[in-house]
Design a protein around this motif. Structure first.
Motif, mmCIF file in Angstrom:
data_model
loop_
_atom_site.group_PDB
_atom_site.id
_atom_site.type_symbol
_atom_site.label_atom_id
_atom_site.label_comp_id
_atom_site.label_asym_id
_atom_site.label_seq_id
_atom_site.Cartn_x
_atom_site.Cartn_y
_atom_site.Cartn_z
ATOM 1 N N CYS A 130 43.180 54.655 12.977
ATOM 2 C CA CYS A 130 42.757 55.774 13.821
ATOM 3 C C CYS A 130 42.644 57.041 12.999
ATOM 4 O O CYS A 130 43.449 57.278 12.094
ATOM 5 N N GLY A 131 41.681 57.841 13.374
ATOM 6 C CA GLY A 131 41.522 59.136 12.733
ATOM 7 C C GLY A 131 42.463 60.169 13.329
ATOM 8 O O GLY A 131 43.198 59.907 14.280
ATOM 9 N N GLY A 132 42.418 61.347 12.765
ATOM 10 C CA GLY A 132 43.306 62.423 13.180
ATOM 11 C C GLY A 132 43.129 62.855 14.623
ATOM 12 O O GLY A 132 44.108 63.185 15.295
ATOM 13 N N LYS A 133 41.899 62.856 15.111
ATOM 14 C CA LYS A 133 41.664 63.293 16.492
ATOM 15 C C LYS A 133 42.277 62.323 17.495
ATOM 16 O O LYS A 133 42.870 62.737 18.492
ATOM 17 N N VAL A 134 42.138 61.033 17.215
ATOM 18 C CA VAL A 134 42.713 60.035 18.122
ATOM 19 C C VAL A 134 44.235 60.104 18.067
ATOM 20 O O VAL A 134 44.909 60.064 19.105
ATOM 21 N N ARG A 135 44.793 60.230 16.876
ATOM 22 C CA ARG A 135 46.251 60.363 16.741
ATOM 23 C C ARG A 135 46.749 61.581 17.518
ATOM 24 O O ARG A 135 47.774 61.513 18.209
ATOM 25 N N ALA A 136 46.021 62.673 17.421
ATOM 26 C CA ALA A 136 46.410 63.894 18.136
ATOM 27 C C ALA A 136 46.380 63.670 19.649
ATOM 28 O O ALA A 136 47.277 64.134 20.367
ATOM 29 N N ARG A 137 45.374 62.952 20.143
ATOM 30 C CA ARG A 137 45.285 62.668 21.576
ATOM 31 C C ARG A 137 46.453 61.799 22.035
ATOM 32 O O ARG A 137 47.022 62.012 23.113
ATOM 33 N N VAL A 138 46.817 60.818 21.206
ATOM 34 C CA VAL A 138 47.931 59.930 21.546
ATOM 35 C C VAL A 138 49.222 60.731 21.662
ATOM 36 O O VAL A 138 49.951 60.626 22.656
ATOM 37 N N TYR A 139 49.518 61.541 20.655
ATOM 38 C CA TYR A 139 50.765 62.303 20.676
ATOM 39 C C TYR A 139 50.750 63.394 21.745
ATOM 40 O O TYR A 139 51.795 63.706 22.320
#
Length: 64
Positions: A41-50
């Motif tokens: 996953c890229g940074g944007k998806v990781r940010a959405r998850v957290y």
């Protein structure tokens, strides 16, 4: 890999189905299953998850 650990802990703690988590966090019901199989996953998806995990933990009346 640590994101998967965080997701699995959240799922156990909140008794949330993986498909529900994926659908609500990133609009992809297969997300957790794909991550478990090695999806990156890229940074944007990781940010959405957290962001989703933090918001869910902050809801009033949330157990866990």
């Amino acid at each position: 890999m640590s994101m998967l650990i965080d997701i699995d802990r959240f799922l156990r703690r909140t008794n949330t189905a993986p498909t529900r988590f994926g659908r609500e966090a990133v609009n992809d019901p297969r997300f957790v299953f794909d991550i478990r199989r090695g999806r990156e996953c890229g940074g944007k998806v990781r940010a959405r998850v957290y962001k989703y995990i933090s918001a869910a933990d902050a809801r009033p009346g949330r157990c866990g």
